[in-house]
Design an enzyme around this catalytic site. Structure first.
Site, PDB file in Angstrom:
ATOM      1  N   GLU A 165      -7.075   4.164 -14.493  1.00  0.00           N
ATOM      2  CA  GLU A 165      -7.505   3.050 -13.665  1.00  0.00           C
ATOM      3  C   GLU A 165      -6.825   1.742 -14.089  1.00  0.00           C
ATOM      4  O   GLU A 165      -6.292   1.653 -15.202  1.00  0.00           O
ATOM      5  CB  GLU A 165      -9.024   2.901 -13.786  1.00  0.00           C
ATOM      6  CG  GLU A 165      -9.805   4.149 -13.358  1.00  0.00           C
ATOM      7  CD  GLU A 165      -9.919   4.321 -11.855  1.00  0.00           C
ATOM      8  OE1 GLU A 165      -8.997   3.889 -11.117  1.00  0.00           O
ATOM      9  OE2 GLU A 165     -10.925   4.878 -11.409  1.00  0.00           O
ATOM     10  N   ASP A 177      -5.777  15.944 -14.061  1.00  0.00           N
ATOM     11  CA  ASP A 177      -7.129  15.502 -14.401  1.00  0.00           C
ATOM     12  C   ASP A 177      -8.196  16.474 -13.919  1.00  0.00           C
ATOM     13  O   ASP A 177      -7.918  17.401 -13.152  1.00  0.00           O
ATOM     14  CB  ASP A 177      -7.393  14.092 -13.820  1.00  0.00           C
ATOM     15  CG  ASP A 177      -6.861  13.931 -12.396  1.00  0.00           C
ATOM     16  OD1 ASP A 177      -6.723  14.949 -11.695  1.00  0.00           O
ATOM     17  OD2 ASP A 177      -6.583  12.797 -11.998  1.00  0.00           O
ATOM     18  N   HIS A 207      -4.040   3.502  -9.184  1.00  0.00           N
ATOM     19  CA  HIS A 207      -4.125   4.437 -10.313  1.00  0.00           C
ATOM     20  C   HIS A 207      -3.203   5.640 -10.115  1.00  0.00           C
ATOM     21  O   HIS A 207      -2.847   6.005  -9.000  1.00  0.00           O
ATOM     22  CB  HIS A 207      -5.576   4.858 -10.608  1.00  0.00           C
ATOM     23  CG  HIS A 207      -6.217   5.815  -9.661  1.00  0.00           C
ATOM     24  ND1 HIS A 207      -7.548   5.707  -9.287  1.00  0.00           N
ATOM     25  CD2 HIS A 207      -5.759   6.910  -9.029  1.00  0.00           C
ATOM     26  CE1 HIS A 207      -7.856   6.702  -8.486  1.00  0.00           C
ATOM     27  NE2 HIS A 207      -6.790   7.446  -8.301  1.00  0.00           N
TER      28      HIS A 207
HETATM   29  C1  GLP Z   1      -7.740  10.913  -7.113  1.00  0.00           C
HETATM   30  C2  GLP Z   1      -6.902  11.714  -8.118  1.00  0.00           C
HETATM   31  C3  GLP Z   1      -5.490  11.229  -8.159  1.00  0.00           C
HETATM   32  C4  GLP Z   1      -4.979  11.094  -6.730  1.00  0.00           C
HETATM   33  C5  GLP Z   1      -5.705   9.979  -6.045  1.00  0.00           C
HETATM   34  C6  GLP Z   1      -5.270   9.741  -4.608  1.00  0.00           C
HETATM   35  O1  GLP Z   1      -8.489   9.898  -7.682  1.00  0.00           O
HETATM   36  N1  GLP Z   1      -7.418  11.733  -9.435  1.00  0.00           N
HETATM   37  O2  GLP Z   1      -4.701  12.132  -8.909  1.00  0.00           O
HETATM   38  O3  GLP Z   1      -3.621  10.826  -6.723  1.00  0.00           O
HETATM   39  O4  GLP Z   1      -7.076  10.271  -6.055  1.00  0.00           O
HETATM   40  O5  GLP Z   1      -5.906  10.643  -3.773  1.00  0.00           O
HETATM   41  P1  GLP Z   1      -5.555  10.884  -2.261  1.00  0.00           P
HETATM   42  O6  GLP Z   1      -4.304  11.675  -2.267  1.00  0.00           O
HETATM   43  O7  GLP Z   1      -6.725  11.683  -1.734  1.00  0.00           O
HETATM   44  O8  GLP Z   1      -5.430   9.573  -1.635  1.00  0.00           O
END
Ligand code: GLP
Length: 241
Positions: free
Chosen positions: A143, A67, A138
């Site tokens: 979402e 993304d 997600h």
């Molecule tokens: C973001 C990204 C996701 C990621 C998620 C968790 O929203 N778009 O791809 O997996 O957050 O992030 P974190 O690893 O910082 O908890």
């Protein structure tokens, strides 16, 4: 889903990096699906360390990211493009043109999304997809409520996701509201998936994921229907199971 329980974030990062390195060694022209967020940073650090020690080569590898925020260009330190260069690409021998992220500064993001989907197909699909888990369940930026049939497209971020990611911005107002995200159906076409889950803040959602039915209200629950998914979770993330 196979679950690998590890002691802590360091061990999670090491185990994940070993799976990726093995994939690169077995298939030097593999397509790796990559994730951003805080969780994979340690994994990328181990990949760089291994590259420096053992020269594992990425010169035929393609990477496809999950993304990108709409409106942030690759020079913006909060963009996922910048993140990937900073944490991985600049430190390994992957040609820049083989590192693919959605171009979310394109004036027609819908068209860009369609092109992205075609690009993945033309590479023969993703061999190994790395995923993190959002606190709301997600994957990518898909979402709760997203159709399991979704493909790469423009998505609106929920307030909880914008809040969770606000730590990378000066204030919540600066967090983009839209992103381009690979869809759930796109992710599910990957031949192998590893889901990385670390920390106490993920314990509630991980418990829900492990116990829930398969429902679009918990996007990651679809992974239970994939034939080759490994969850790597540390003790903190598993502390409520
Ligand atoms: C973001 C990204 C996701 C990621 C998620 C968790 O929203 N778009 O791809 O997996 O957050 O992030 P974190 O690893 O910082 O908890």
């Amino acid at each position: 889903m196979k679950i690998i329980e590890v002691a802590d974030y360091r061990a999670l990062s090491k185990v994940a990096s070993e799976i990726i390195i093995k994939q690169v060694q077995q298939k030097p022209n593999a397509v790796l699906g990559l994730a951003t967020g805080g969780t994979p940073i340690g994994t990328y650090r181990y990949l760089v360390e291994d590259y420096q020690k053992n020269q594992t080569s990425y010169h035929k590898i393609h990477t496809i990211n999950l993304d990108e925020y709409i409106g942030l260009n690759h020079e913006d330190s909060r963009s996922y493009s910048y993140y990937m260069n900073d944490h991985l690409f600049q430190d390994i021998n992957i040609p820049p043109e083989q590192t693919i992220l959605p171009n979310a500064t394109n004036s027609d993001c819908q068209k860009e999304s369609e092109k992205y989907e075609e690009r993945i197909e033309s590479l023969g699909g993703i061999d190994l997809q790395i995923l993190g888990l959002g606190e709301n369940g997600h994957i990518g930026f898909n979402e709760p409520g997203t159709s399991f049939a979704s493909k790469t497209r423009v998505v609106k971020l929920t307030e909880s996701t914008r809040n969770a990611n606000a730590r990378y911005f000066q204030s919540i107002d600066e967090v983009p509201t839209y992103a381009i995200s690979m869809g759930i159906a796109t992710i599910m076409k990957s031949k192998e998936i590893i889901l990385l889950v670390s920390g106490k803040n993920k314990a509630t959602i991980l418990t829900q994921l492990l116990t829930s039915n398969i429902t679009e209200e918990l996007p990651a629950s679809i992974l239970k229907t994939h034939p080759n998914v490994t969850v790597i979770a540390d003790k903190d993330a598993l502390s409520l199971t």
